[in-house]
Scaffold this motif. Structure first.
Motif, PDB file in Angstrom:
ATOM      1  N   ILE A 274       0.851  -1.187   0.000  1.00 53.69           N
ATOM      2  CA  ILE A 274       0.000   0.000   0.000  1.00 53.69           C
ATOM      3  C   ILE A 274       0.889   1.241   0.000  1.00 53.69           C
ATOM      4  N   LYS A 275       0.762   2.062  -1.025  1.00 55.18           N
ATOM      5  CA  LYS A 275       1.591   3.251  -1.156  1.00 55.18           C
ATOM      6  C   LYS A 275       1.129   4.348  -0.203  1.00 55.18           C
ATOM      7  N   PRO A 276       2.018   5.297   0.123  1.00 57.55           N
ATOM      8  CA  PRO A 276       1.611   6.429   0.956  1.00 57.55           C
ATOM      9  C   PRO A 276       0.448   7.200   0.326  1.00 57.55           C
ATOM     10  N   TYR A 277      -0.416   7.734   1.154  1.00 56.13           N
ATOM     11  CA  TYR A 277      -1.568   8.559   0.760  1.00 56.13           C
ATOM     12  C   TYR A 277      -2.592   7.778  -0.080  1.00 56.13           C
ATOM     13  N   SER A 278      -2.671   6.470   0.155  1.00 53.59           N
ATOM     14  CA  SER A 278      -3.607   5.652  -0.621  1.00 53.59           C
ATOM     15  C   SER A 278      -4.989   5.610   0.023  1.00 53.59           C
ATOM     16  N   THR A 279      -6.020   5.742  -0.799  1.00 46.45           N
ATOM     17  CA  THR A 279      -7.392   5.471  -0.390  1.00 46.45           C
ATOM     18  C   THR A 279      -7.583   3.960  -0.398  1.00 46.45           C
ATOM     19  N   LEU A 280      -8.221   3.422   0.623  1.00 50.34           N
ATOM     20  CA  LEU A 280      -8.445   1.976   0.703  1.00 50.34           C
ATOM     21  C   LEU A 280      -9.930   1.671   0.594  1.00 50.34           C
ATOM     22  N   ILE A 281     -10.231   0.644  -0.160  1.00 54.92           N
ATOM     23  CA  ILE A 281     -11.614   0.208  -0.360  1.00 54.92           C
ATOM     24  C   ILE A 281     -11.775  -1.149   0.320  1.00 54.92           C
ATOM     25  N   PHE A 282     -12.733  -1.243   1.239  1.00 47.36           N
ATOM     26  CA  PHE A 282     -12.979  -2.498   1.942  1.00 47.36           C
ATOM     27  C   PHE A 282     -14.426  -2.936   1.763  1.00 47.36           C
ATOM     28  N   THR A 283     -14.607  -4.207   1.491  1.00 49.95           N
ATOM     29  CA  THR A 283     -15.918  -4.826   1.616  1.00 49.95           C
ATOM     30  C   THR A 283     -15.910  -5.533   2.966  1.00 49.95           C
ATOM     31  N   VAL A 284     -16.874  -5.184   3.838  1.00 47.52           N
ATOM     32  CA  VAL A 284     -16.891  -5.706   5.206  1.00 47.52           C
ATOM     33  C   VAL A 284     -18.258  -6.306   5.515  1.00 47.52           C
ATOM     34  N   GLU A 285     -18.263  -7.512   6.036  1.00 51.98           N
ATOM     35  CA  GLU A 285     -19.469  -8.163   6.537  1.00 51.98           C
ATOM     36  C   GLU A 285     -19.318  -8.346   8.037  1.00 51.98           C
ATOM     37  N   LEU A 286     -20.210  -7.740   8.808  1.00 54.40           N
ATOM     38  CA  LEU A 286     -20.157  -7.851  10.263  1.00 54.40           C
ATOM     39  C   LEU A 286     -20.969  -9.078  10.688  1.00 54.40           C
ATOM     40  N   GLU A 287     -20.239 -10.096  11.167  1.00 55.19           N
ATOM     41  CA  GLU A 287     -20.869 -11.374  11.498  1.00 55.19           C
ATOM     42  C   GLU A 287     -21.379 -11.438  12.933  1.00 55.19           C
ATOM     43  N   GLY A 288     -20.685 -10.778  13.861  1.00 55.58           N
ATOM     44  CA  GLY A 288     -21.127 -10.874  15.246  1.00 55.58           C
ATOM     45  C   GLY A 288     -20.304 -10.004  16.172  1.00 55.58           C
ATOM     46  N   ILE A 289     -20.758  -9.910  17.432  1.00 53.10           N
ATOM     47  CA  ILE A 289     -20.100  -9.111  18.459  1.00 53.10           C
ATOM     48  C   ILE A 289     -19.786 -10.006  19.650  1.00 53.10           C
ATOM     49  N   GLU A 290     -18.600  -9.843  20.169  1.00 48.88           N
ATOM     50  CA  GLU A 290     -18.213 -10.525  21.405  1.00 48.88           C
ATOM     51  C   GLU A 290     -17.973  -9.444  22.443  1.00 48.88           C
ATOM     52  N   ALA A 291     -18.937  -9.253  23.336  1.00 49.55           N
ATOM     53  CA  ALA A 291     -18.832  -8.195  24.338  1.00 49.55           C
ATOM     54  C   ALA A 291     -17.708  -8.509  25.318  1.00 49.55           C
ATOM     55  N   PRO A 292     -17.061  -7.486  25.878  1.00 52.12           N
ATOM     56  CA  PRO A 292     -15.989  -7.737  26.844  1.00 52.12           C
ATOM     57  C   PRO A 292     -16.521  -8.443  28.080  1.00 52.12           C
ATOM     58  N   LYS A 293     -15.710  -9.340  28.632  1.00 50.71           N
ATOM     59  CA  LYS A 293     -16.128 -10.064  29.829  1.00 50.71           C
ATOM     60  C   LYS A 293     -16.084  -9.132  31.031  1.00 50.71           C
ATOM     61  N   PRO A 294     -17.123  -9.178  31.880  1.00 50.90           N
ATOM     62  CA  PRO A 294     -17.116  -8.301  33.062  1.00 50.90           C
ATOM     63  C   PRO A 294     -15.994  -8.696  34.014  1.00 50.90           C
ATOM     64  N   ALA A 295     -15.457  -7.696  34.683  1.00 45.69           N
ATOM     65  CA  ALA A 295     -14.371  -7.958  35.629  1.00 45.69           C
ATOM     66  C   ALA A 295     -14.912  -8.744  36.810  1.00 45.69           C
ATOM     67  N   ALA A 296     -14.106  -9.672  37.301  1.00 44.07           N
ATOM     68  CA  ALA A 296     -14.514 -10.477  38.457  1.00 44.07           C
ATOM     69  C   ALA A 296     -14.650  -9.580  39.678  1.00 44.07           C
ATOM     70  N   PRO A 297     -15.713  -9.766  40.473  1.00 42.65           N
ATOM     71  CA  PRO A 297     -15.899  -8.907  41.669  1.00 42.65           C
ATOM     72  C   PRO A 297     -14.765  -9.110  42.663  1.00 42.65           C
TER      73      PRO A 297
END
Length: 319
Positions: A274-297
């Motif tokens: 990828i050259k400097p100052y390049s515009t990038l084109i992405f095709t993105v499919e969002l499959e799912g979310i993994e929420a952060p695990k809560p901190a142990a009390p």
């Protein structure tokens, strides 16, 4: 032994290129080996065992055609006979350096001037290279040559970067007017190819996506579709700016096409192909979310009197 094999292989490879009639030549039958003692058996076995992977190494590292093995053997034997000869050592050093110059240094140098008005010619590159070995400063001293090379390289790079920036800026200006393309305040452009109905990630969430990235000339530089598995998982806030912004706008199930200006991607930096100052084109499919695990009390334990050393260790673990 490894050094001897490498030197012999390099010498044989170069000599084989100049002796095509040798190709396909039948190798002489090996001399019969007689093992008379345990030491003999161990020595022979050690030599044999040391060649594990050697054939693949010769083919991959030195591109030796297996029909030239007679030349490899001849080079090996010649080196064994002359390994103490300073003339032969110097000659083989030249073979190694020439191979490195032609296969690595020259191609790397030529690539730095691709897309500029300058080019590196093989004959004059070699003439300049050999001038140092010949102690010849009739054209340039080493410092003068370095100055000429670096000045030209910096000037050409600046021109190439400016031209690439102008081309990519123009592309973005035209792309934002196309049907379906939306532009955010940051300059991110995107187009919804498929609308998802799931939740939208937060910056600290991990997401699982499929994607393909390319430059405005259509060259694909990365694609999860070409890997197994086809998905990749990472935190939204640990990717380039344009990705973070887009991912925190996309509902799960969405498929978007992103158009990232350089300042939301890699900016003035070269990133692989990828050259400097390049515009990038992405095709993105969002499959799912993994929420952060809560901190142990935190658990409160009654204080106990401990020796000083033990107490210090306990605090360190808690930290």
């Amino acid at each position: 032994m490894a050094l001897v094999v490498m030197t012999g292989a390099s010498f044989s490879t170069l000599s084989a290129k100049d002796n095509h009639p040798q190709k396909g030549k039948t190798q002489q039958a090996p001399a019969q080996v007689v093992l008379k003692s345990a030491s003999d058996s161990l020595s022979y076995a050690a030599g044999k065992a040391s060649t594990i992977g050697l054939m693949e190494y010769l083919q991959q590292q030195y591109q030796v055609d297996t029909t030239y093995m007679a030349d490899v053997i001849a080079g090996y034997k010649e080196t064994l006979k002359r390994c103490g000869d300073p003339h032969y050592k110097a000659y083989n050093a030249g073979v190694q350096v020439a191979t490195m110059a032609m296969e690595r240094i020259l191609p790397g140098t030529q690539s730095q001037f691709e897309g500029t008005g300058d080019s590196i010619t093989i004959d004059l590159f070699n003439a300049g290279f050999l001038s140092t070995l010949q102690n010849d400063a009739s054209v340039y001293t080493l410092d003068q040559a370095r100055n000429v090379f670096e000045t030209r390289m910096k000037g050409d790079k600046a021109k190439a970067d400016a031209a690439n920036k102008a081309k990519n800026d123009q592309w973005l200006a035209e792309n934002k007017t196309k049907e379906g393309v939306q532009t955010t305040a940051s300059g991110l452009q995107y187009k919804v190819l498929r609308k998802g109905n799931g939740p939208i990630p937060k910056k600290e969430d991990k997401v699982t996506v499929k994607y393909e990235g390319k430059t405005i000339d259509g060259k694909v530089f990365d694609s999860s579709y070409k890997r197994t598995p086809q998905t990749s998982t990472f935190p939204c806030n640990q990717v380039i700016k344009g990705w973070t912004e887009a991912l925190t706008m996309m509902p799960v199930g969405s498929k978007w096409e992103l158009y990232l200006p350089a300042d939301l991607a890699y900016g003035e930096r070269q990133a692989g192909q990828i050259k400097p100052y390049s515009t990038l084109i992405f095709t993105v499919e969002l499959e799912g979310i993994e929420a952060p695990k809560p901190a142990a009390p935190a658990t409160t334990q009654p204080a106990t009197k401990q020796p000083a050393k033990t107490a210090t260790k306990t605090i360190a673990k808690k930290k």
